[in-house]
Design a protein around this motif. Structure first.
Motif, PDB file in Angstrom:
ATOM      1  N   PHE A 256       0.828  -1.203   0.000  1.00  0.00           N
ATOM      2  CA  PHE A 256       0.000   0.000   0.000  1.00  0.00           C
ATOM      3  C   PHE A 256       0.864   1.255   0.000  1.00  0.00           C
ATOM      4  CE2 PHE A 256      -1.959   3.146   3.032  1.00  0.00           C
ATOM      5  CZ  PHE A 256      -2.818   3.735   2.107  1.00  0.00           C
ATOM      6  N   LEU A 257       1.931   1.243   0.783  1.00  0.00           N
ATOM      7  CA  LEU A 257       2.781   2.427   0.878  1.00  0.00           C
ATOM      8  C   LEU A 257       3.517   2.718  -0.421  1.00  0.00           C
ATOM      9  CD1 LEU A 257       4.309   1.931   4.454  1.00  0.00           C
ATOM     10  CD2 LEU A 257       2.473   3.498   3.805  1.00  0.00           C
ATOM     11  N   VAL A 258       3.908   1.668  -1.173  1.00  0.00           N
ATOM     12  CA  VAL A 258       4.721   1.888  -2.379  1.00  0.00           C
ATOM     13  C   VAL A 258       3.906   1.887  -3.669  1.00  0.00           C
ATOM     14  CG1 VAL A 258       6.789   0.929  -1.311  1.00  0.00           C
ATOM     15  CG2 VAL A 258       5.296  -0.565  -2.663  1.00  0.00           C
ATOM     16  N   ALA A 323      -5.865   5.387   3.237  1.00  0.00           N
ATOM     17  CA  ALA A 323      -6.303   4.849   1.952  1.00  0.00           C
ATOM     18  C   ALA A 323      -7.333   5.751   1.292  1.00  0.00           C
ATOM     19  CB  ALA A 323      -6.872   3.442   2.144  1.00  0.00           C
ATOM     20  N   MET A 324      -8.189   6.391   2.091  1.00  0.00           N
ATOM     21  CA  MET A 324      -9.234   7.238   1.527  1.00  0.00           C
ATOM     22  C   MET A 324      -8.703   8.637   1.192  1.00  0.00           C
ATOM     23  SD  MET A 324     -12.503   6.061   3.889  1.00  0.00           S
ATOM     24  CE  MET A 324     -13.761   6.745   2.812  1.00  0.00           C
ATOM     25  N   PHE A 393     -12.381  -7.560  -3.190  1.00  0.00           N
ATOM     26  CA  PHE A 393     -13.150  -6.378  -2.806  1.00  0.00           C
ATOM     27  C   PHE A 393     -12.787  -5.140  -3.628  1.00  0.00           C
ATOM     28  CE2 PHE A 393     -14.039  -9.066   0.786  1.00  0.00           C
ATOM     29  CZ  PHE A 393     -15.321  -8.690   1.170  1.00  0.00           C
ATOM     30  N   ALA A 394     -11.746  -5.244  -4.456  1.00  0.00           N
ATOM     31  CA  ALA A 394     -11.343  -4.089  -5.261  1.00  0.00           C
ATOM     32  C   ALA A 394     -12.409  -3.700  -6.285  1.00  0.00           C
ATOM     33  CB  ALA A 394     -10.025  -4.388  -5.973  1.00  0.00           C
ATOM     34  N   GLN A 395     -13.296  -4.624  -6.635  1.00  0.00           N
ATOM     35  CA  GLN A 395     -14.288  -4.348  -7.677  1.00  0.00           C
ATOM     36  C   GLN A 395     -15.522  -3.614  -7.146  1.00  0.00           C
ATOM     37  OE1 GLN A 395     -16.178  -8.108  -9.020  1.00  0.00           O
ATOM     38  NE2 GLN A 395     -14.954  -9.089  -7.412  1.00  0.00           N
ATOM     39  N   TYR A 396     -15.598  -3.422  -5.830  1.00  0.00           N
ATOM     40  CA  TYR A 396     -16.780  -2.779  -5.246  1.00  0.00           C
ATOM     41  C   TYR A 396     -16.431  -1.373  -4.746  1.00  0.00           C
ATOM     42  CZ  TYR A 396     -18.306  -7.655  -5.146  1.00  0.00           C
ATOM     43  OH  TYR A 396     -18.616  -8.948  -5.490  1.00  0.00           O
ATOM     44  N   ASN A 397     -17.344  -0.434  -5.023  1.00  0.00           N
ATOM     45  CA  ASN A 397     -17.189   0.922  -4.491  1.00  0.00           C
ATOM     46  C   ASN A 397     -18.154   1.062  -3.314  1.00  0.00           C
ATOM     47  OD1 ASN A 397     -17.021   3.659  -3.932  1.00  0.00           O
ATOM     48  ND2 ASN A 397     -16.866   4.243  -6.093  1.00  0.00           N
ATOM     49  N   GLY A 406      -9.425  -1.011  -3.938  1.00  0.00           N
ATOM     50  CA  GLY A 406      -8.867  -2.196  -3.297  1.00  0.00           C
ATOM     51  C   GLY A 406      -8.384  -1.977  -1.882  1.00  0.00           C
ATOM     52  N   TYR A 407      -7.499  -0.988  -1.692  1.00  0.00           N
ATOM     53  CA  TYR A 407      -6.933  -0.767  -0.367  1.00  0.00           C
ATOM     54  C   TYR A 407      -7.959  -0.159   0.584  1.00  0.00           C
ATOM     55  CZ  TYR A 407      -2.303  -1.937  -2.130  1.00  0.00           C
ATOM     56  OH  TYR A 407      -1.240  -2.600  -2.671  1.00  0.00           O
ATOM     57  N   ILE A 408      -8.840   0.702   0.065  1.00  0.00           N
ATOM     58  CA  ILE A 408      -9.878   1.285   0.922  1.00  0.00           C
ATOM     59  C   ILE A 408     -10.759   0.193   1.508  1.00  0.00           C
ATOM     60  CG2 ILE A 408     -11.913   2.776   0.984  1.00  0.00           C
ATOM     61  CD1 ILE A 408     -10.619   4.445  -1.248  1.00  0.00           C
ATOM     62  N   ASN A 409     -11.289  -0.648   0.639  1.00  0.00           N
ATOM     63  CA  ASN A 409     -12.170  -1.725   1.093  1.00  0.00           C
ATOM     64  C   ASN A 409     -11.435  -2.723   1.971  1.00  0.00           C
ATOM     65  OD1 ASN A 409     -14.217  -0.559  -0.382  1.00  0.00           O
ATOM     66  ND2 ASN A 409     -13.975  -1.918  -2.142  1.00  0.00           N
ATOM     67  N   PHE A 410     -10.177  -3.004   1.623  1.00  0.00           N
ATOM     68  CA  PHE A 410      -9.419  -3.983   2.416  1.00  0.00           C
ATOM     69  C   PHE A 410      -9.221  -3.498   3.842  1.00  0.00           C
ATOM     70  CE2 PHE A 410      -5.391  -5.450   4.181  1.00  0.00           C
ATOM     71  CZ  PHE A 410      -5.611  -6.820   4.201  1.00  0.00           C
ATOM     72  N   PHE A 411      -8.803  -2.261   4.022  1.00  0.00           N
ATOM     73  CA  PHE A 411      -8.533  -1.782   5.378  1.00  0.00           C
ATOM     74  C   PHE A 411      -9.823  -1.628   6.194  1.00  0.00           C
ATOM     75  CE2 PHE A 411      -4.453  -0.193   3.457  1.00  0.00           C
ATOM     76  CZ  PHE A 411      -3.642  -1.050   4.176  1.00  0.00           C
TER      77      PHE A 411
END
Length: 444
Positions: A256-258, A323-324, A393-397, A406-411
């Motif tokens: 996520f950081l890179v 992420a957001m 989960f990257a496919q859902y907003n 992806g990272y928003i939903n994951f966290f």
């Protein structure tokens, strides 16, 4: 390997190097691999799954640790494992520039993990054999300090070095290969150094009148008594799920950081990750652990369990915010990581003390080894599937935000996983007052 004669030397000659050597391969296997493979273009799903398997030697360590006593000495095992780890580091370095580096380096890392777990067994056993009880207590802070130094070197210094080499050479495989060449040279040198300066304890001998069959029988009996302990089900659930948020995060925080901003990441350089996550984050983790130990010593584990559980879970929300918002300021990112890691270190104190609490009684050492195996299993399995969850989960907003999800939903999914931590805390049994320092009359 033939040991050469040495004279009695100060523990300061071997304890610092021994515990740096114990920590570095663990962080190389479980931390450097994540960032290295990400930078080399391996997807998060494949990276998380395959590097997750590298925890396995620490999971199954209790099953072969008794057999280390049958062959050679603890000193022999320690030095030999250091040299073998050095050879594995060299294999990683020489296979990284190839077109089939992923499979070859994974094999080398798995062997390195096995040798590192065996080194843990031998080194800790050697420490207890060489030092009398009063010196073991006197040097416990020294060994802990240098293990923590290894964590800063492994997660901070080496990552910063790799980033600098990436920027200087423009060649990512060469940069990481250079880091592992350096590690290889260190372990070869430290192995021969310990061959010269580690004393030979009189009691450091293979066990006599003991066979593999008798060890296996004793192991099975100990295994049975472990699962007959009171409240074992709630204890196992606590060991497996208390750290679920961290187990999910650990494989995806560095990617996520890179990751570039068009992929939902923060687009930090490798050197910046070494500074933010490997230096600022590790220091915060250590400070949180120290604060947690002080708190428990004053109030006991049962009193501090819930505050520590909340400390471990709630700061995960900072990754959701990062992420957001995707801030560009390195200061804001570092602050968020510092708070999250301090909270984790503070909350982790309760977990480690609970392992000691549950291990009490007959066969305490063996039972504690089983507890650490379940601890490793609790980190291994969620981490293996973290990348898959990210991709699914990257496919859902879910929050109506712009850009990759992806990272928003994951966290936010990690935040849901925090519920598991709170549930197992509600079910676990702890005696009142355990862990609290007993005051003498002069302190009352």
């Amino acid at each position: 390997m033939n040991d050469i004669s040495i004279t009695k030397v100060s523990p300061w000659r071997w304890i610092p190097t021994l515990y740096i050597a114990e920590g570095l391969p663990y962080f190389a296997v479980n931390t450097l691999t994540v960032l290295m493979y990400t930078n080399l273009g391996i997807g998060v799903k494949e990276m998380a799954f395959y590097t997750g398997w590298l925890y396995l030697p620490w999971v199954i360590k209790p099953f072969w640790s008794p057999f280390v006593d049958l062959f050679k000495t603890k000193r022999w095992w320690t030095v030999t494992m250091q040299l073998l780890i050095g050879l594995c580091m060299a294999c990683v370095a020489f296979t990284l520039p190839t077109g089939f580096f992923f499979a070859l380096t994974l094999a080398a890392f798995w062997l390195m993990a096995f040798f590192s777990a065996t080194h843990d067994i031998a080194a800790d056993g050697y420490y207890m054999l060489e030092l009398p009880p009063h010196e073991q207590a006197a040097y416990v802070g020294v060994r802990s300090t240098f293990y923590r130094i290894a964590s800063v070197i492994g997660q901070g210094g080496l990552v910063i070095l790799a980033g600098w080499l990436e920027e200087t050479t423009g060649n990512i495989p060469l940069a990481w290969a250079s880091v592992f060449v350096l590690l290889s040279v260190f372990f070869i040198c430290v192995g021969f150094y310990h061959l010269r300066y580690m004393p030979r304890p009189e009691d450091d001998k293979p066990m006599k009148n003991v066979t593999a069959g008798s060890i296996l029988k004793d192991f099975c009996m100990t295994f049975v008594t472990f699962f007959r302990k009171p409240y074992v089900i709630s204890a196992l659930l606590f060991m497996l799920l208390y750290r679920l948020p961290e187990a999910l995060c650990i494989k995806l925080v560095q990617p996520f950081l890179v990751s570039p901003r068009d992929m939902g990441g923060l687009a930090l350089t490798t050197s910046q990750v070494g500074l933010v996550n490997g230096t600022v984050g590790v220091i915060a983790l250590l400070l949180g652990g120290i604060a947690g130990g002080i708190a428990i010593s004053k109030g006991g584990l049962k009193r501090w369990l819930w505050p520590m559980a909340l400390s471990l879970t709630l700061p995960c929300a900072f990754y959701c915010i990062l992420a957001m918002a995707r801030p560009e300021s390195i200061l804001w990112i570092s602050t968020a990581v510092f708070i999250e890691q301090f909270g984790y270190g503070f909350g982790f104190s309760a977990y480690m003390l609970y392992l000691i609490y549950f291990s009490r009684g007959e066969s305490q050492t063996s039972h504690y080894a089983f507890c650490t195996a379940f601890m490793a299993l609790g980190m291994m399995v969620p981490g293996m599937f973290a990348g898959w969850l990210h991709d699914v989960f990257a496919q859902y907003n879910l929050f109506g935000t712009d850009g990759p999800q992806g990272y928003i939903n994951f966290f936010w999914l990690v935040m849901v996983g925090c519920i598991a931590t709170l549930v197992v805390c509600a079910r676990v049994h702890i005696d009142a007052g355990f862990g609290k320092k007993v005051q003498n009359k002069s302190e009352r």
